[in-house]
Design a protein around this motif. Structure first.
Motif, PDB file in Angstrom:
ATOM      1  N   ARG A  96       0.832  -1.224   0.000  1.00 30.66           N
ATOM      2  CA  ARG A  96       0.000   0.000   0.000  1.00 30.66           C
ATOM      3  C   ARG A  96       0.857   1.261   0.000  1.00 30.66           C
ATOM      4  O   ARG A  96       0.423   2.313  -0.447  1.00 30.66           O
ATOM      5  N   LEU A  97       2.073   1.153   0.505  1.00 32.18           N
ATOM      6  CA  LEU A  97       2.954   2.311   0.631  1.00 32.18           C
ATOM      7  C   LEU A  97       3.856   2.520  -0.579  1.00 32.18           C
ATOM      8  O   LEU A  97       4.554   3.527  -0.652  1.00 32.18           O
ATOM      9  N   LEU A  98       3.860   1.569  -1.507  1.00 31.44           N
ATOM     10  CA  LEU A  98       4.788   1.619  -2.639  1.00 31.44           C
ATOM     11  C   LEU A  98       4.125   2.133  -3.906  1.00 31.44           C
ATOM     12  O   LEU A  98       2.907   2.082  -4.060  1.00 31.44           O
ATOM     13  N   LEU A 130      -7.287  -3.861   3.466  1.00 33.38           N
ATOM     14  CA  LEU A 130      -7.460  -4.588   2.208  1.00 33.38           C
ATOM     15  C   LEU A 130      -8.212  -3.753   1.175  1.00 33.38           C
ATOM     16  O   LEU A 130      -7.831  -3.723  -0.007  1.00 33.38           O
ATOM     17  N   GLU A 131      -9.251  -3.062   1.601  1.00 38.12           N
ATOM     18  CA  GLU A 131     -10.005  -2.211   0.677  1.00 38.12           C
ATOM     19  C   GLU A 131      -9.158  -1.055   0.168  1.00 38.12           C
ATOM     20  O   GLU A 131      -9.235  -0.674  -0.999  1.00 38.12           O
ATOM     21  N   SER A 132      -8.326  -0.512   1.043  1.00 36.06           N
ATOM     22  CA  SER A 132      -7.410   0.556   0.643  1.00 36.06           C
ATOM     23  C   SER A 132      -6.448   0.057  -0.427  1.00 36.06           C
ATOM     24  O   SER A 132      -6.151   0.764  -1.395  1.00 36.06           O
ATOM     25  N   PHE A 133      -5.974  -1.160  -0.281  1.00 33.86           N
ATOM     26  CA  PHE A 133      -5.062  -1.731  -1.265  1.00 33.86           C
ATOM     27  C   PHE A 133      -5.757  -1.965  -2.605  1.00 33.86           C
ATOM     28  O   PHE A 133      -5.203  -1.644  -3.660  1.00 33.86           O
ATOM     29  N   ILE A 134      -6.966  -2.497  -2.567  1.00 31.04           N
ATOM     30  CA  ILE A 134      -7.719  -2.719  -3.811  1.00 31.04           C
ATOM     31  C   ILE A 134      -7.941  -1.395  -4.530  1.00 31.04           C
ATOM     32  O   ILE A 134      -7.779  -1.304  -5.745  1.00 31.04           O
TER      33      ILE A 134
END
Length: 140
Positions: A96-98, A130-134
């Motif tokens: 998420r940070l990359l 997980l939703e943030s990553f999607i």
């Protein structure tokens, strides 16, 4: 530097819950050591990954995401194909940070499907991660 990193995280890679000291202090020290890695250190780390325990890999991934080095993405993608849910979630959290713009559409779709499977049983805080990553995969 690789040996220094190995010594730093070794004691915390022996069990699932490393304790407060890891998250309060040692993780910062380990990340600082990684910031000092040269090309040979990163190559050695990548070669040694296959011989490391799940817990060791999780501690490594917990240090990644904010180092601003190209090897972060390569390392995470090399350990994300795991059946261990804790390691998988640690990988997703670091991703998420990359900058994921270099990921191909196929890899993004693969990651999105894996995350979608986790969503069904995730706790509310984990769901947000997980939703943030999607969302990141869709937008970037």
């Amino acid at each position: 530097m690789y040996d220094k990193f190995e010594n730093c995280i070794f004691d915390f890679s022996l069990e699932r819950d490393p304790g407060d000291y890891w998250y309060d202090c040692a993780i910062l020290e380990a990340a600082d050591i990684l910031r000092g890695f040269g090309k040979n250190d990163w190559e050695l780390l990548l070669k040694q990954l296959e011989f490391k325990s799940i817990f060791w890999k999780k501690r490594l991934v917990e240090c990644l995401g904010e180092l601003n080095v190209s090897q972060e993405l390569e390392i995470i993608l090399s350990v994300i194909n795991t059946s261990d849910e804790d390691l998988l979630v640690a990988c997703i959290d670091a991703l998420r940070l990359l900058d994921l713009s270099k990921l191909g559409e196929r890899k993004k779709e693969e990651l999105s499907l894996r995350v979608a499977c986790l969503l069904t049983e995730a706790s509310p805080p984990m769901k947000r991660v997980l939703e943030s990553f999607i969302e990141k995969l869709k937008n970037g």
